[in-house]
Design an enzyme around this catalytic site. Sequence first.
Site, PDB file in Angstrom:
ATOM      1  N   TRP A   1      10.504 -15.633  25.603  1.00  0.00           N
ATOM      2  CA  TRP A   1      11.846 -15.642  26.207  1.00  0.00           C
ATOM      3  C   TRP A   1      11.919 -16.679  27.315  1.00  0.00           C
ATOM      4  O   TRP A   1      12.933 -17.341  27.529  1.00  0.00           O
ATOM      5  CB  TRP A   1      12.222 -14.260  26.756  1.00  0.00           C
ATOM      6  CG  TRP A   1      12.898 -13.387  25.736  1.00  0.00           C
ATOM      7  CD1 TRP A   1      12.337 -12.367  25.040  1.00  0.00           C
ATOM      8  CD2 TRP A   1      14.274 -13.467  25.294  1.00  0.00           C
ATOM      9  NE1 TRP A   1      13.273 -11.804  24.193  1.00  0.00           N
ATOM     10  CE2 TRP A   1      14.462 -12.457  24.334  1.00  0.00           C
ATOM     11  CE3 TRP A   1      15.350 -14.296  25.621  1.00  0.00           C
ATOM     12  CZ2 TRP A   1      15.698 -12.257  23.685  1.00  0.00           C
ATOM     13  CZ3 TRP A   1      16.573 -14.090  24.984  1.00  0.00           C
ATOM     14  CH2 TRP A   1      16.736 -13.095  24.037  1.00  0.00           C
TER      15      TRP A   1
ATOM     16  N   ASN B   1      12.534  -5.603  35.314  1.00  0.00           N
ATOM     17  CA  ASN B   1      13.430  -6.213  34.324  1.00  0.00           C
ATOM     18  C   ASN B   1      14.543  -5.277  33.846  1.00  0.00           C
ATOM     19  O   ASN B   1      15.704  -5.661  33.765  1.00  0.00           O
ATOM     20  CB  ASN B   1      12.610  -6.693  33.124  1.00  0.00           C
ATOM     21  CG  ASN B   1      13.504  -7.307  32.054  1.00  0.00           C
ATOM     22  OD1 ASN B   1      14.206  -8.272  32.315  1.00  0.00           O
ATOM     23  ND2 ASN B   1      13.516  -6.712  30.869  1.00  0.00           N
TER      24      ASN B   1
ATOM     25  N   TRP C   1      29.452 -13.659  37.070  1.00  0.00           N
ATOM     26  CA  TRP C   1      27.990 -13.629  36.955  1.00  0.00           C
ATOM     27  C   TRP C   1      27.343 -14.716  37.802  1.00  0.00           C
ATOM     28  O   TRP C   1      26.199 -14.586  38.246  1.00  0.00           O
ATOM     29  CB  TRP C   1      27.551 -13.754  35.495  1.00  0.00           C
ATOM     30  CG  TRP C   1      27.936 -15.032  34.799  1.00  0.00           C
ATOM     31  CD1 TRP C   1      29.046 -15.261  34.038  1.00  0.00           C
ATOM     32  CD2 TRP C   1      27.197 -16.273  34.797  1.00  0.00           C
ATOM     33  NE1 TRP C   1      29.058 -16.550  33.563  1.00  0.00           N
ATOM     34  CE2 TRP C   1      27.927 -17.194  34.010  1.00  0.00           C
ATOM     35  CE3 TRP C   1      26.012 -16.695  35.358  1.00  0.00           C
ATOM     36  CZ2 TRP C   1      27.510 -18.501  33.790  1.00  0.00           C
ATOM     37  CZ3 TRP C   1      25.584 -18.000  35.144  1.00  0.00           C
ATOM     38  CH2 TRP C   1      26.334 -18.889  34.371  1.00  0.00           C
TER      39      TRP C   1
ATOM     40  N   TRP D   1      37.984 -12.771  36.633  1.00  0.00           N
ATOM     41  CA  TRP D   1      37.075 -12.071  37.535  1.00  0.00           C
ATOM     42  C   TRP D   1      37.861 -11.546  38.737  1.00  0.00           C
ATOM     43  O   TRP D   1      38.842 -12.170  39.168  1.00  0.00           O
ATOM     44  CB  TRP D   1      35.975 -13.016  38.032  1.00  0.00           C
ATOM     45  CG  TRP D   1      35.165 -13.629  36.927  1.00  0.00           C
ATOM     46  CD1 TRP D   1      35.206 -14.918  36.502  1.00  0.00           C
ATOM     47  CD2 TRP D   1      34.208 -12.963  36.092  1.00  0.00           C
ATOM     48  NE1 TRP D   1      34.324 -15.115  35.453  1.00  0.00           N
ATOM     49  CE2 TRP D   1      33.695 -13.924  35.181  1.00  0.00           C
ATOM     50  CE3 TRP D   1      33.712 -11.658  36.003  1.00  0.00           C
ATOM     51  CZ2 TRP D   1      32.733 -13.629  34.220  1.00  0.00           C
ATOM     52  CZ3 TRP D   1      32.757 -11.355  35.042  1.00  0.00           C
ATOM     53  CH2 TRP D   1      32.287 -12.332  34.172  1.00  0.00           C
TER      54      TRP D   1
ATOM     55  N   GLU E   1       7.864 -11.853  25.324  1.00  0.00           N
ATOM     56  CA  GLU E   1       8.468 -12.055  26.653  1.00  0.00           C
ATOM     57  C   GLU E   1       8.142 -13.452  27.173  1.00  0.00           C
ATOM     58  O   GLU E   1       8.993 -14.131  27.744  1.00  0.00           O
ATOM     59  CB  GLU E   1       7.986 -10.984  27.639  1.00  0.00           C
ATOM     60  CG  GLU E   1       8.414  -9.573  27.272  1.00  0.00           C
ATOM     61  CD  GLU E   1       9.902  -9.449  26.977  1.00  0.00           C
ATOM     62  OE1 GLU E   1      10.717 -10.053  27.686  1.00  0.00           O
ATOM     63  OE2 GLU E   1      10.239  -8.752  26.001  1.00  0.00           O
TER      64      GLU E   1
ATOM     65  N   TRP F   1      21.303 -14.121  33.236  1.00  0.00           N
ATOM     66  CA  TRP F   1      22.642 -13.727  33.721  1.00  0.00           C
ATOM     67  C   TRP F   1      23.687 -13.970  32.641  1.00  0.00           C
ATOM     68  O   TRP F   1      24.571 -13.133  32.419  1.00  0.00           O
ATOM     69  CB  TRP F   1      22.990 -14.470  35.021  1.00  0.00           C
ATOM     70  CG  TRP F   1      22.446 -13.740  36.211  1.00  0.00           C
ATOM     71  CD1 TRP F   1      21.264 -13.982  36.849  1.00  0.00           C
ATOM     72  CD2 TRP F   1      23.039 -12.616  36.886  1.00  0.00           C
ATOM     73  NE1 TRP F   1      21.093 -13.077  37.869  1.00  0.00           N
ATOM     74  CE2 TRP F   1      22.156 -12.241  37.925  1.00  0.00           C
ATOM     75  CE3 TRP F   1      24.224 -11.908  36.724  1.00  0.00           C
ATOM     76  CZ2 TRP F   1      22.428 -11.170  38.795  1.00  0.00           C
ATOM     77  CZ3 TRP F   1      24.495 -10.842  37.587  1.00  0.00           C
ATOM     78  CH2 TRP F   1      23.606 -10.484  38.597  1.00  0.00           C
TER      79      TRP F   1
HETATM   80  C1  LIG Z   1      19.749 -10.796  35.448  1.00  0.00           C
HETATM   81  C2  LIG Z   1      18.318 -11.223  35.229  1.00  0.00           C
HETATM   82  C3  LIG Z   1      17.770 -12.253  35.994  1.00  0.00           C
HETATM   83  C4  LIG Z   1      16.448 -12.663  35.791  1.00  0.00           C
HETATM   84  N1  LIG Z   1      15.946 -13.681  36.560  1.00  0.00           N
HETATM   85  C5  LIG Z   1      14.678 -14.105  36.354  1.00  0.00           C
HETATM   86  C6  LIG Z   1      14.133 -15.156  37.132  1.00  0.00           C
HETATM   87  O1  LIG Z   1      14.792 -15.743  38.004  1.00  0.00           O
HETATM   88  N2  LIG Z   1      12.838 -15.506  36.914  1.00  0.00           N
HETATM   89  C7  LIG Z   1      12.072 -14.901  35.954  1.00  0.00           C
HETATM   90  O2  LIG Z   1      10.898 -15.260  35.794  1.00  0.00           O
HETATM   91  N3  LIG Z   1      12.582 -13.934  35.178  1.00  0.00           N
HETATM   92  C8  LIG Z   1      13.847 -13.503  35.351  1.00  0.00           C
HETATM   93  N4  LIG Z   1      14.344 -12.489  34.582  1.00  0.00           N
HETATM   94  C9  LIG Z   1      13.531 -11.979  33.455  1.00  0.00           C
HETATM   95  C10 LIG Z   1      12.622 -10.779  33.769  1.00  0.00           C
HETATM   96  O3  LIG Z   1      13.337  -9.783  34.437  1.00  0.00           O
HETATM   97  C11 LIG Z   1      11.397 -11.162  34.597  1.00  0.00           C
HETATM   98  O4  LIG Z   1      10.755 -12.280  34.017  1.00  0.00           O
HETATM   99  C12 LIG Z   1      10.393 -10.006  34.646  1.00  0.00           C
HETATM  100  O5  LIG Z   1      10.988  -8.869  35.195  1.00  0.00           O
HETATM  101  C13 LIG Z   1       9.190 -10.434  35.459  1.00  0.00           C
HETATM  102  O6  LIG Z   1       8.285  -9.374  35.613  1.00  0.00           O
HETATM  103  P1  LIG Z   1       6.854  -9.436  34.916  1.00  0.00           P
HETATM  104  O7  LIG Z   1       6.199 -10.737  35.237  1.00  0.00           O
HETATM  105  O8  LIG Z   1       6.137  -8.209  35.277  1.00  0.00           O
HETATM  106  O9  LIG Z   1       7.263  -9.437  33.387  1.00  0.00           O
HETATM  107  P2  LIG Z   1       6.411  -9.107  32.073  1.00  0.00           P
HETATM  108  O10 LIG Z   1       7.117  -8.036  31.341  1.00  0.00           O
HETATM  109  O11 LIG Z   1       5.003  -8.890  32.371  1.00  0.00           O
HETATM  110  O12 LIG Z   1       6.614 -10.431  31.205  1.00  0.00           O
HETATM  111  C14 LIG Z   1       5.674 -11.511  31.223  1.00  0.00           C
HETATM  112  C15 LIG Z   1       6.392 -12.802  31.524  1.00  0.00           C
HETATM  113  O13 LIG Z   1       7.335 -13.090  30.502  1.00  0.00           O
HETATM  114  C16 LIG Z   1       8.476 -13.751  31.069  1.00  0.00           C
HETATM  115  N5  LIG Z   1       9.660 -12.919  30.827  1.00  0.00           N
HETATM  116  C17 LIG Z   1       9.727 -11.577  30.711  1.00  0.00           C
HETATM  117  N6  LIG Z   1      10.994 -11.188  30.435  1.00  0.00           N
HETATM  118  C18 LIG Z   1      11.734 -12.315  30.405  1.00  0.00           C
HETATM  119  C19 LIG Z   1      13.124 -12.579  30.159  1.00  0.00           C
HETATM  120  N7  LIG Z   1      14.002 -11.610  29.874  1.00  0.00           N
HETATM  121  N8  LIG Z   1      13.564 -13.862  30.210  1.00  0.00           N
HETATM  122  C20 LIG Z   1      12.697 -14.878  30.461  1.00  0.00           C
HETATM  123  N9  LIG Z   1      11.365 -14.688  30.685  1.00  0.00           N
HETATM  124  C21 LIG Z   1      10.904 -13.425  30.653  1.00  0.00           C
HETATM  125  C22 LIG Z   1       8.209 -13.869  32.555  1.00  0.00           C
HETATM  126  O14 LIG Z   1       7.680 -15.145  32.806  1.00  0.00           O
HETATM  127  C23 LIG Z   1       7.188 -12.771  32.812  1.00  0.00           C
HETATM  128  O15 LIG Z   1       6.375 -13.028  33.924  1.00  0.00           O
HETATM  129  C24 LIG Z   1      15.666 -12.050  34.776  1.00  0.00           C
HETATM  130  C25 LIG Z   1      16.218 -11.000  34.027  1.00  0.00           C
HETATM  131  C26 LIG Z   1      17.523 -10.585  34.248  1.00  0.00           C
HETATM  132  C27 LIG Z   1      18.088  -9.471  33.409  1.00  0.00           C
END
Ligand SMILES: Cc1cc2nc3c(=O)[nH]c(=O)nc-3n(C[C@H](O)[C@H](O)[C@H](O)COP(=O)(O)OP(=O)(O)OC[C@H]3O[C@@H](n4cnc5c(N)ncnc54)[C@H](O)[C@@H]3O)c2cc1C
Length: 482
Positions: A283, A346, A364, A311, A280, A387
């Site tokens: 990502w 997420n 989107w 759209w 993650e 997105w």
């Molecule tokens: C439509 C959409 C919009 C999103 N917008 C953002 C946003 O603006 N900012 C953001 O930080 N994340 C975004 N995410 C990714 C993800 O949802 C969040 O990073 C995550 O929910 C943060 O919670 P956590 O820190 O508990 O994640 P954890 O599961 O604990 O993950 C640890 C870290 O990994 C990174 N991470 C995790 N999943 C993703 C992912 N899919 N893409 C990129 N990095 C990821 C984050 O930095 C996160 O803090 C988005 C996802 C979707 C589907």
Amino acid sequence: MSANSASPILIWFRKDLRLGDNHALAAACADGVPVIPFYIREPADSGNGPLGSAQRWWLHHSLSALRTSLQNIGSDLLFRSGEPLEVIKDIARETGGTSVFWNRRYDPSGMATDAPLKKALLEQGFSVSSFAGQLLHEPTRFFNKTGGPYRVFTPFWRALEASGEPQAPIDPPVSIAAPQRWPGSERLEQWDLLPTKPDWASTFSEIWSPGEDGASNRLQTFVEDTLDGYKTARDLPAEAGTSLLSPHLAFGEISPARIWHATRVLTDTPVDDVVTFRKELAWREFSYNLLFHNPDLDRRNLDRRFDAFSWLDNDDHFRRWTKGLTGYPIVDAGMRQLWRHGYMHNRVRMIAASFLIKDLLIDWRRGERWFRDTLVDADPASNAASWQWVAGSGADASPFFRVFNPALQGEKFDPEGHYVKQFVPELADLDARYVHRPFAAPQAALSEARIELGVTYPAPIIEHGFARDRALAAFQDIRSAT
Ligand SMILES: Cc1cc2nc3c(=O)[nH]c(=O)nc-3n(C[C@H](O)[C@H](O)[C@H](O)COP(=O)(O)OP(=O)(O)OC[C@H]3O[C@@H](n4cnc5c(N)ncnc54)[C@H](O)[C@@H]3O)c2cc1C
């Protein structure tokens, strides 16, 4: 540490609101000369603002925490507004400083500010030193076999994993030399970053503690209590199954290297959980790579076929989606979690985004902008890339024809309906069997839970089966046109 008359080093804090693992700060402190930390409120039209509303709240508290941490070790944090070049020249004039340090940022507007700024400062006789730290690796580090940037995650991840451990984090300074006289500062409180009438962010502090200490506590709790089992629990929005580190990362209150290394020393946590979590983090890196090589990631479809997509952009549907009034409980719970905490789980982000794009056929980019304004963790790379991923227009995207069924997703990932009931209290008494599809519940179950569809809770704004077929037909149109 006592005041010192040597020429000071000016350190500009931006997306690195921390003392620990801060390479610019450590380098500035290395020689014991006075250090002048400052934060600039850049003009809203510079591309670096305005921040989304939710992040303004966070920024206020994060800056306040950083100022306190700096004061605790003999320093301070100046607040100034204006064009960075003018602000830096002013501070330099007032203090005699000629060296400027900062940590690099990788979003397009930040880079568009920093490159010409560095040039102008050098031309005017300053020395400028910039450092890495926002990412695990510089976005120019990994390229695919043909020398181009990665567009698919798995080979990117393999390259990242094979590159070895990121640099170990460095400790915060224990003291910072102060100048003989501090130059003036604006008052943070006058920047009006906090909402007042109404104070819609009052519920944010139910779960968030902005600042480096808040980030460290979150990391410790995650590593001790949550990482074991992360692989499964991360998909269950009713569980405390993820790290909640994202807003801390967005403001640089903690470095990704520190997080990575904190998961390295664990011996009794299943490897699968650690690897899934690190993926993650990867990502996030991948998203920054995409943004670095596609600066218009938030505006332009990476898959250009989507430029021809029809759209519908129904404003009423968009408004009801933002308010969590779609009639699909898992979507509504997510959108209301966003209002309440400036955050959304997420899995639910994926479902809510898919619903907007595929069920409602809303571009989107409108969803991306809404999230940017309302998420405390809004991130130019992760938000835009995610997105596009959900839309199917992005790199390594989920295919457009994979349309989430919101009721089935809810039943799979929130089987007891605890998450829905937390954020959609109108459904609190509904039998768990119907909580994700109140529209299909027998009248007796609704009456027992005091629900009147269309009155106390909305009927679905669109029928999912119809919406799915419509989305697939619209997608077929752009496929056959190319
Ligand atoms: C439509 C959409 C919009 C999103 N917008 C953002 C946003 O603006 N900012 C953001 O930080 N994340 C975004 N995410 C990714 C993800 O949802 C969040 O990073 C995550 O929910 C943060 O919670 P956590 O820190 O508990 O994640 P954890 O599961 O604990 O993950 C640890 C870290 O990994 C990174 N991470 C995790 N999943 C993703 C992912 N899919 N893409 C990129 N990095 C990821 C984050 O930095 C996160 O803090 C988005 C996802 C979707 C589907």
